[in-house]
Design an enzyme around this catalytic site. Structure first.
Site, PDB file in Angstrom:
ATOM      1  N   SER A 234       4.216  -5.625   4.754  1.00 43.00           N
ATOM      2  CA  SER A 234       5.213  -5.533   3.673  1.00 43.00           C
ATOM      3  C   SER A 234       4.610  -5.822   2.301  1.00 43.00           C
ATOM      4  O   SER A 234       3.605  -6.514   2.174  1.00 43.00           O
ATOM      5  CB  SER A 234       6.417  -6.471   3.877  1.00 43.00           C
ATOM      6  OG  SER A 234       7.131  -6.119   5.041  1.00 43.00           O
ATOM      7  N   SER A 272       5.796  -1.846   8.145  1.00 44.03           N
ATOM      8  CA  SER A 272       5.725  -2.463   6.821  1.00 44.03           C
ATOM      9  C   SER A 272       7.060  -2.310   6.097  1.00 44.03           C
ATOM     10  O   SER A 272       7.824  -1.389   6.346  1.00 44.03           O
ATOM     11  CB  SER A 272       4.606  -1.806   5.998  1.00 44.03           C
ATOM     12  OG  SER A 272       4.337  -2.529   4.832  1.00 44.03           O
ATOM     13  N   GLU A 274       8.441  -1.913   2.289  1.00 47.05           N
ATOM     14  CA  GLU A 274       8.130  -1.695   0.871  1.00 47.05           C
ATOM     15  C   GLU A 274       9.429  -1.758   0.078  1.00 47.05           C
ATOM     16  O   GLU A 274      10.251  -0.831   0.121  1.00 47.05           O
ATOM     17  CB  GLU A 274       7.441  -0.338   0.663  1.00 47.05           C
ATOM     18  CG  GLU A 274       5.958  -0.328   0.982  1.00 47.05           C
ATOM     19  CD  GLU A 274       5.636  -0.488   2.457  1.00 47.05           C
ATOM     20  OE1 GLU A 274       4.502  -0.882   2.776  1.00 47.05           O
ATOM     21  OE2 GLU A 274       6.512  -0.219   3.306  1.00 47.05           O
TER      22      GLU A 274
END
Length: 344
Positions: A234, A272, A274
């Site tokens: 992240s 992840s 974002e």
């Protein structure tokens, strides 16, 4: 100790001029504070981004949020997206401490409203997170109310970057990540405006890392420096500006932070998160309306490309600053996490 930032290594990011500090706090009124936890078991903390001056709940800011990949546990984005306003400072921490930090933000705002004589019956705290469990014993949930309040007490226009606050335990492109910031200035109608970015970097694969157009990570990966089989982790991107703009325009601007990540080699992996959150300090939106129709200044859409370029450049540089300002660390499994500055 004076921290050496990426431009001092001869890496030039973009063409727009930087602000005087080259940090998000170049936007007037914005302050940043950290509280870092550094013990044998816990390498974590909290970072707060505080727009000011005044009471944010009573005098809100135009705001926007965008989730590029949603593997994250951020709190408060739904109302930001729906109403287009920010009514609390923004806090960054680790994944399992979001609830505790959210509660501390409520207490902070309640105390401020009581002092200011402002009635509050609802609140939308914004808390963002990265998972620092490779370096930090995350299940200990080490961040407390006192740490959050200490971060507020330390909030200032100048602040450290790297492995501090919410960036203490993060890893970026297989190297040490952390908190990083940068800013850009643009001119519209003869007036200079500022756009600043702060990141909590914890994403990317080592072999993909691109610095100054060179795939630096590909060369480092063969040295067996770290185990980064997938792009995961992240990154939180906080964007501040004094540009007059609507929340819709802010939404368009903050999405271009993704360009900065792409320039660094990220392809936004499945595991992840974002997350982009942005606000403008150009006007205030009263909690209690005094009239039915309100005026709203915003930039011409034909000139918004300048802001797009500014946020892309500032994001790229902020991530690099988060990496070169960080010291090497040791993972819980004993593996060394190197700093980018070791290879520049």
């Amino acid at each position: 100790m004076q921290q050496k930032r990426i431009h001092e290594y001869g890496v030039a990011v973009g063409t727009l001029p930087r602000g005087p500090r080259n940090k998000i706090t170049d936007v007037d009124g914005v302050r940043v504070g950290h509280c870092t936890i550094d013990t044998a078991e816990n390498k974590t903390g909290v970072t707060v981004v505080v727009p000011g001056p005044g009471n944010l709940f009573d005098q809100k800011l135009p705001a926007a949020a965008f989730v590029w990949n949603g593997f994250g546990k951020t709190a408060g984005l739904l109302q930001v997206q729906e109403l287009g306003t920010l009514e609390t400072p923004i806090a960054l921490t680790n994944t399992l401490n979001v609830g505790l930090v959210h509660d501390a933000l409520v207490e902070y705002a309640v105390e401020q409203c009581q002092q200011d004589g402002v009635e509050m019956t609802s609140l939308n705290p914004v808390v963002c997170e990265c998972n620092d469990s490779r370096i930090n014993q995350i299940t200990r949930r080490a961040v407390t109310r006192e740490h959050v309040f200490e971060a507020f007490r330390r909030a200032d226009v100048d602040f450290d970057e790297g492995d501090v606050g919410a960036g203490k335990g993060t890893i970026c492109h297989g190297l040490k990540g952390g908190i990083g910031s940068a800013s850009r200035q643009i001119v519209m109608d003869g007036k200079t405006y500022t756009l600043g970015v702060l990141v909590q970097s914890n994403h990317g694969k080592l072999e993909d890392l691109t610095v100054d157009g060179i795939r630096l990570g590909a060369g480092l990966a063969v040295r067996n420096l770290g185990d980064t089989p997938v792009d995961r982790g992240s990154i939180i991107m906080i964007i501040a500006t004094d540009l007059p703009c609507s929340d819709r325009q802010l939404g368009r601007i903050i999405k271009r932070a993704s360009v900065g990540l792409a320039r660094l080699g990220s392809y936004v992996g499945h595991g992840s998160g974002e997350i982009m959150v942005g606000f403008s300090t150009a006007r205030r939106i009263p909690h209690t309306a005094t009239q039915d129709i309100v005026a709203c200044r915003e930039m011409s859409e034909s000139r918004i490309d300048l802001a797009f370029r500014a946020v892309a450049e500032a994001t790229e540089e902020a991530v690099l600053n988060s990496m070169v300002c960080a010291e090497p660390a040791t993972r819980l499994d004993g593996q060394i996490v190197h700093s980018l500055k070791e290879f520049l």
